[in-house]
Design a protein around this motif. Structure first.
Motif, short mmCIF file in Angstrom:
data_model
loop_
_atom_site.label_atom_id
_atom_site.label_comp_id
_atom_site.label_asym_id
_atom_site.label_seq_id
_atom_site.Cartn_x
_atom_site.Cartn_y
_atom_site.Cartn_z
N SER A 100 25.10 14.49 4.73
CA SER A 100 24.40 15.71 5.16
C SER A 100 24.78 16.00 6.60
O SER A 100 24.43 15.23 7.52
CB SER A 100 22.88 15.53 5.03
N TYR A 101 25.49 17.08 6.78
CA TYR A 101 25.91 17.49 8.13
C TYR A 101 24.81 18.40 8.67
O TYR A 101 24.67 19.55 8.26
CB TYR A 101 27.26 18.21 8.08
N ARG A 102 24.02 17.84 9.61
CA ARG A 102 22.79 18.51 10.05
C ARG A 102 22.96 19.34 11.32
O ARG A 102 22.12 20.21 11.59
CB ARG A 102 21.69 17.45 10.26
N ASN A 103 24.00 19.07 12.09
CA ASN A 103 24.20 19.84 13.34
C ASN A 103 24.99 21.11 13.01
O ASN A 103 26.22 21.16 13.12
CB ASN A 103 24.93 18.98 14.36
N ILE A 124 26.94 31.61 8.28
CA ILE A 124 26.88 33.04 7.92
C ILE A 124 26.78 33.15 6.41
O ILE A 124 27.61 32.62 5.67
CB ILE A 124 28.13 33.78 8.44
N GLY A 125 25.76 33.84 5.95
CA GLY A 125 25.53 33.98 4.52
C GLY A 125 24.60 32.92 3.96
O GLY A 125 24.18 33.01 2.80
N ASN A 126 24.27 31.89 4.78
CA ASN A 126 23.33 30.83 4.40
C ASN A 126 23.69 30.17 3.07
O ASN A 126 22.83 29.84 2.25
CB ASN A 126 21.89 31.37 4.31
N ALA A 127 24.98 29.98 2.86
CA ALA A 127 25.41 29.33 1.63
C ALA A 127 25.43 27.81 1.77
O ALA A 127 25.50 27.10 0.75
CB ALA A 127 26.81 29.83 1.22
N TYR A 128 25.36 27.29 2.98
CA TYR A 128 25.36 25.83 3.20
C TYR A 128 23.94 25.37 3.47
O TYR A 128 23.21 25.98 4.25
CB TYR A 128 26.27 25.47 4.38
N ASN A 129 23.57 24.24 2.83
CA ASN A 129 22.24 23.64 3.01
C ASN A 129 22.37 22.39 3.85
O ASN A 129 22.92 21.38 3.38
CB ASN A 129 21.62 23.30 1.65
N PRO A 130 21.90 22.38 5.10
CA PRO A 130 22.04 21.19 5.95
C PRO A 130 21.17 20.02 5.51
O PRO A 130 21.41 18.88 5.93
CB PRO A 130 21.63 21.70 7.33
N ILE A 131 20.18 20.25 4.69
CA ILE A 131 19.34 19.16 4.21
C ILE A 131 20.07 18.35 3.15
O ILE A 131 20.11 17.12 3.19
CB ILE A 131 18.02 19.72 3.63
N THR A 132 20.69 19.03 2.21
CA THR A 132 21.39 18.35 1.12
C THR A 132 22.87 18.12 1.43
O THR A 132 23.53 17.29 0.80
CB THR A 132 21.28 19.15 -0.16
N GLY A 133 23.40 18.90 2.38
CA GLY A 133 24.84 18.82 2.68
C GLY A 133 25.70 19.51 1.65
O GLY A 133 26.92 19.29 1.60
N ILE A 134 25.10 20.39 0.83
CA ILE A 134 25.84 21.04 -0.27
C ILE A 134 26.05 22.52 0.06
O ILE A 134 25.13 23.22 0.49
CB ILE A 134 25.05 20.89 -1.59
N PHE A 135 27.28 22.99 -0.22
CA PHE A 135 27.62 24.42 -0.12
C PHE A 135 27.61 24.99 -1.53
O PHE A 135 28.28 24.48 -2.44
CB PHE A 135 29.00 24.61 0.52
#
Length: 314
Positions: A198-201, A206-217
């Motif tokens: 999970s890449y949190r930083n 743009i478009g909010n397609a990436y979730n920093p909690i799960t690390g999934i796009f």
């Protein structure tokens, strides 16, 4: 020339007449008788003397006259001969000039023919040019009409259509980039099995397609996407991370170092349907390091959307 010949003929006739008069003229007796009749028989000695003197003068005058006539005839004959020579030369000159004139006439005729051919060629070229100019004007008119139609179509776009285009463009604005550690510094791993990182930083999403909690796009739009990862750590260790698409490994970034720092990176262009997922997994038995400098990152963005038929060709 004819005048000189006529003059010679007249002179010869005159000479003949004079000669005849001399040959058939008055003899001495006739002259004496004439003188006696005039003097009335007086002064016979004087009469004889006068008759002798008259006869002598007459003979001298005739001789001088014929001498002058013959000299004039010789001069006229020489003049006529010279004139004949001049006439022959003039005739030759005229003949030569006629030949030159015929050649000049032939040359002029040929030149006129060439000029007519040139005029015909120029006329044909002018006709062709006029035809080309007409075609060009027609093409220009057609292009202007088409441009005016396009301008009318563009000007007829409603505000709703413009807004729809803006919305569509906003949907195509998809990009993200994130570092592994949000703050401070830390190692992740090693683990006995692969784990999703999970890449949190988050730097950009743009478009909010990436979730920093799960690390999934998660792909919101069908299209071609570019993804890239970088891994960093300190030896002695191994670092390895893979990009996955829908549970399948795509590419691997691997580095091993007995001491000092190690790093690696990799990336790929993926064709995604709406709802496809992309994420990063850490290999088992390896570790990864990150700090405020964001050595280990995960990034991705939409290159361009794809329609259904374009996917079929691929």
């Amino acid at each position: 020339m004819k005048g000189l010949v006529c003059l010679l003929l007249l002179l010869e006739a005159f000479v003949c007449v004079i000669q005849h008069q001399v040959d058939g003229g008055l003899n001495e007796n006739e002259i004496s008788q004439q003188l006696r009749s005039e003097d009335g028989g007086q002064n016979t000695p004087q009469t004889d003397t006068l008759r002798y003197e008259a006869s002598t003068d007459s003979q001298q005058n005739y001789h001088l006259f014929f001498t002058d006539i013959h000299a004039a005839l010789r001069e006229l004959t020489a003049t006529v001969t010279e004139q004949k020579t001049n006439i022959r030369e003039l005739t030759a000159t005229v003949t030569e000039q006629k030949t030159i004139n015929r050649e000049l006439i032939a040359t002029v005729t040929e030149q006129k023919t060439i000029n007519r051919e040139l005029i015909a060629t120029v006329t044909e070229q002018k006709t062709n040019i006029r035809a080309l100019e007409t075609q060009l004007r027609e093409q220009q008119t057609f292009i202007l009409e088409e441009m005016n139609k396009k301008d009318d179509e563009i000007s007829n776009l409603t505000l709703s259509q413009v807004e729809e285009l803006r919305k569509e463009n906003r949907e195509r604005e998809i990009a993200f980039s994130a570092g592994l550690i949000q703050s401070g510094s830390d190692y992740i791993g090693p683990f006995t099995s692969e784990i999703t990182l999970s890449y949190r930083n988050v730097f950009t999403n743009i478009g909010n397609a990436y979730n920093p909690i799960t690390g999934i796009f998660t792909a919101p739009l069908k299209g071609a996407y570019m993804f890239r990862i970088s891994v960093f750590s300190h030896g002695p260790t191994h670092s390895a991370a893979s990009i996955f698409k829908n549970g399948e490994r795509v590419v691997l970034a691997y580095a091993g170092q007995p001491q000092s720092e190690l790093n690696s990176s990799n990336g790929a262009v993926l064709i995604l349907e709406v709802g496809d997922v992309v994420y990063v997994k850490l290999w088992s038995g390896t570790r990864i390091y990150d700090n405020d400098n964001s050595h280990s990152t995960f990034s991705g963005f939409l290159l361009f959307p794809l329609r259904e038929q374009e996917l079929c060709r691929m």
